[in-house]
Design a protein around this motif. Sequence first.
Motif, mmCIF file in Angstrom:
data_model
loop_
_atom_site.group_PDB
_atom_site.id
_atom_site.type_symbol
_atom_site.label_atom_id
_atom_site.label_comp_id
_atom_site.label_asym_id
_atom_site.label_seq_id
_atom_site.Cartn_x
_atom_site.Cartn_y
_atom_site.Cartn_z
ATOM 1 N N ALA A 59 0.811 -1.219 0.000
ATOM 2 C CA ALA A 59 0.000 0.000 0.000
ATOM 3 C C ALA A 59 0.844 1.267 0.000
ATOM 4 N N SER A 60 2.025 1.195 0.602
ATOM 5 C CA SER A 60 2.881 2.381 0.663
ATOM 6 C C SER A 60 3.550 2.694 -0.661
ATOM 7 N N GLY A 61 3.530 1.734 -1.585
ATOM 8 C CA GLY A 61 4.204 1.924 -2.865
ATOM 9 C C GLY A 61 5.668 1.537 -2.835
ATOM 10 N N ARG A 62 6.148 1.042 -1.672
ATOM 11 C CA ARG A 62 7.554 0.711 -1.557
ATOM 12 C C ARG A 62 7.950 -0.446 -2.473
ATOM 13 N N LEU A 63 7.138 -1.482 -2.537
ATOM 14 C CA LEU A 63 7.456 -2.609 -3.408
ATOM 15 C C LEU A 63 7.504 -2.156 -4.867
ATOM 16 N N ALA A 64 6.531 -1.352 -5.268
ATOM 17 C CA ALA A 64 6.490 -0.854 -6.640
ATOM 18 C C ALA A 64 7.737 -0.028 -6.955
ATOM 19 N N ALA A 65 8.177 0.792 -5.995
ATOM 20 C CA ALA A 65 9.354 1.623 -6.215
ATOM 21 C C ALA A 65 10.607 0.772 -6.395
ATOM 22 N N LEU A 66 10.771 -0.229 -5.542
ATOM 23 C CA LEU A 66 11.942 -1.100 -5.639
ATOM 24 C C LEU A 66 11.975 -1.832 -6.973
ATOM 25 N N ALA A 67 10.812 -2.279 -7.442
ATOM 26 C CA ALA A 67 10.750 -2.972 -8.727
ATOM 27 C C ALA A 67 11.002 -2.006 -9.881
ATOM 28 N N ARG A 68 10.415 -0.838 -9.808
ATOM 29 C CA ARG A 68 10.563 0.157 -10.876
ATOM 30 C C ARG A 68 12.019 0.597 -11.018
ATOM 31 N N GLN A 69 12.721 0.691 -9.897
ATOM 32 C CA GLN A 69 14.126 1.096 -9.909
ATOM 33 C C GLN A 69 15.066 -0.040 -10.323
ATOM 34 N N GLY A 70 14.516 -1.234 -10.495
ATOM 35 C CA GLY A 70 15.342 -2.375 -10.865
ATOM 36 C C GLY A 70 16.146 -2.943 -9.720
ATOM 37 N N ARG A 71 15.805 -2.570 -8.488
ATOM 38 C CA ARG A 71 16.573 -3.039 -7.336
ATOM 39 C C ARG A 71 16.171 -4.450 -6.924
ATOM 40 N N ILE A 72 14.939 -4.833 -7.188
ATOM 41 C CA ILE A 72 14.504 -6.204 -6.916
ATOM 42 C C ILE A 72 13.748 -6.716 -8.134
ATOM 43 N N ALA A 73 13.776 -8.046 -8.313
ATOM 44 C CA ALA A 73 13.142 -8.649 -9.483
ATOM 45 C C ALA A 73 12.126 -9.708 -9.095
ATOM 46 N N GLY A 74 11.760 -9.752 -7.806
ATOM 47 C CA GLY A 74 10.792 -10.734 -7.347
ATOM 48 C C GLY A 74 10.597 -10.586 -5.845
ATOM 49 N N VAL A 75 9.692 -11.409 -5.309
ATOM 50 C CA VAL A 75 9.381 -11.377 -3.874
ATOM 51 C C VAL A 75 9.227 -12.809 -3.381
ATOM 52 N N VAL A 76 9.690 -13.054 -2.162
ATOM 53 C CA VAL A 76 9.464 -14.338 -1.522
ATOM 54 C C VAL A 76 8.989 -14.076 -0.100
ATOM 55 N N SER A 77 8.018 -14.865 0.366
ATOM 56 C CA SER A 77 7.506 -14.661 1.717
ATOM 57 C C SER A 77 6.993 -15.982 2.276
ATOM 58 N N ASP A 78 6.874 -16.037 3.601
ATOM 59 C CA ASP A 78 6.374 -17.241 4.258
ATOM 60 C C ASP A 78 5.623 -16.851 5.526
ATOM 61 N N PRO A 79 4.964 -17.811 6.181
ATOM 62 C CA PRO A 79 4.169 -17.478 7.376
ATOM 63 C C PRO A 79 4.981 -16.841 8.494
ATOM 64 N N ALA A 80 6.278 -17.173 8.592
ATOM 65 C CA ALA A 80 7.093 -16.598 9.661
ATOM 66 C C ALA A 80 7.191 -15.084 9.501
ATOM 67 N N PHE A 81 7.315 -14.599 8.260
ATOM 68 C CA PHE A 81 7.353 -13.157 8.039
ATOM 69 C C PHE A 81 5.982 -12.546 8.298
ATOM 70 N N LEU A 82 4.952 -13.173 7.786
ATOM 71 C CA LEU A 82 3.605 -12.633 7.950
ATOM 72 C C LEU A 82 3.186 -12.579 9.415
ATOM 73 N N ALA A 83 3.676 -13.537 10.205
ATOM 74 C CA ALA A 83 3.316 -13.556 11.632
ATOM 75 C C ALA A 83 3.866 -12.338 12.365
ATOM 76 N N ARG A 84 4.932 -11.747 11.792
ATOM 77 C CA ARG A 84 5.497 -10.551 12.410
ATOM 78 C C ARG A 84 4.845 -9.277 11.884
ATOM 79 N N SER A 85 3.956 -9.424 10.877
ATOM 80 C CA SER A 85 3.279 -8.263 10.314
ATOM 81 C C SER A 85 2.052 -7.930 11.155
ATOM 82 N N PRO A 86 1.595 -6.695 11.124
ATOM 83 C CA PRO A 86 0.429 -6.298 11.938
ATOM 84 C C PRO A 86 -0.871 -6.776 11.303
ATOM 85 N N ALA A 87 -1.163 -8.076 11.463
ATOM 86 C CA ALA A 87 -2.338 -8.648 10.810
ATOM 87 C C ALA A 87 -3.621 -7.944 11.222
#
Length: 404
Positions: A44-72
């Motif tokens: 929602a913040s646009g951070r992922l889009a910015a990183l992709a647009r700048q060519g700094r990242i080319a994909g995303v990986v995630s798992d429940p351990a990361f999501l559990a630390r997110s403010p669900a």
Amino acid sequence: MGLTKSTGLTGPTGPAGAGADPPARWGASGISVWLDGLSRQRLASGRLAALARQGRIAGVVSDPAFLARSPAGGPYYTGQLGDLAERGVPAERALKALAVHDIRWACDILRPVHEATAGVDGLVCVTLDPRLAHDAGATLAEARTLWRAVDRRNAVLGIPATEAGLTALSACLAEGINVSATLVLSAARHRQAWDAYAEGLERARAAGRHLASLASVASFPVSRVDTAVDALLDREGTLEARAMRGAVAVAAARHVHEQYERMLGEPRWHALAARGARPQRLLWTATTVPEPGASGLLPTRYAAPLLTRGTVTAVTEETLDELSELDEPEAAGSAPAAGPGTYATARRLLGHLRWFGIDHGELASRLETEALKELNDAWHQLLDRVTLSLDKGPATGDGTDGTA
């Protein structure tokens, strides 16, 4: 390892110039850097889009351990959770609705990368319910359901590389579902994952599917190895044991990469490649150094040495920033580039584990069991958080999260 074989690929926005951010330059050289961690806030913040647009990242990986630390239950999820509560959706289904929403959003953000790289990158890799890791039939059914719900060609579904998981992985590929073999912690398990991938491709071809449209990675969680080995070495307390600390994980990864290069030369793979199949790339995960200051390791200790053409390195945003300070991976103090000498050194170091009573195969099996338990615990934490949020009933969202 290091900058080795070229794949001839370009980055998401074309070849990067000499003044570009290093991750963008590496992407233009066929080295893929993915972001480790997918959250609604980052979307929602646009951070992922910015990183992709700048060519700094080319994909995303995630798992429940990361999501559990997110403010669900935080503001980015409030609106959708309120809608789900209003409709009386149970926690299990609500959690899947949240996940599908985020996966589709991330896939849409990375679609330009996916198209620019002809499907090699721009992928969003998310782990299936880890409670199904030892049930091939249930894993396949879950994969089918999530694949249909997400409905994006650049989604990749992560399946633990257990015996049942690899059976499901082959079946998924046969049905045209992109998959990742996760928790590949040894060369032996990597061999099994590769064979399962080849079998899935052969079944897909027999079903008339285009092999070039299928994507797969084999995920090796690097730092997990050192965390376990270093604890065992500390018990020895000798100078020789201390000298091995922090070195085994990269050696194990290089050993797996050596096997990967050998398998690319096998007749079975040549037959599949001739029909358009792409290799099941190695994906280096868990590249963050635990307590880098306390351990004495540089923050890029695991990420930099593994930046290699034809493989994927998943990093946190903090590690990505550290990598951006490097001109070349070797600037982080990595060993020489991949090749016979480097591979021989890695094999020799792994052989030294026997001096300290450490069996690498037994260690990998234990780490797999522990990792699956952690993922299961994280999944239950997620369910608990979603349940609490649903119990609060309908609420007004902030307009950042959409609906189910």
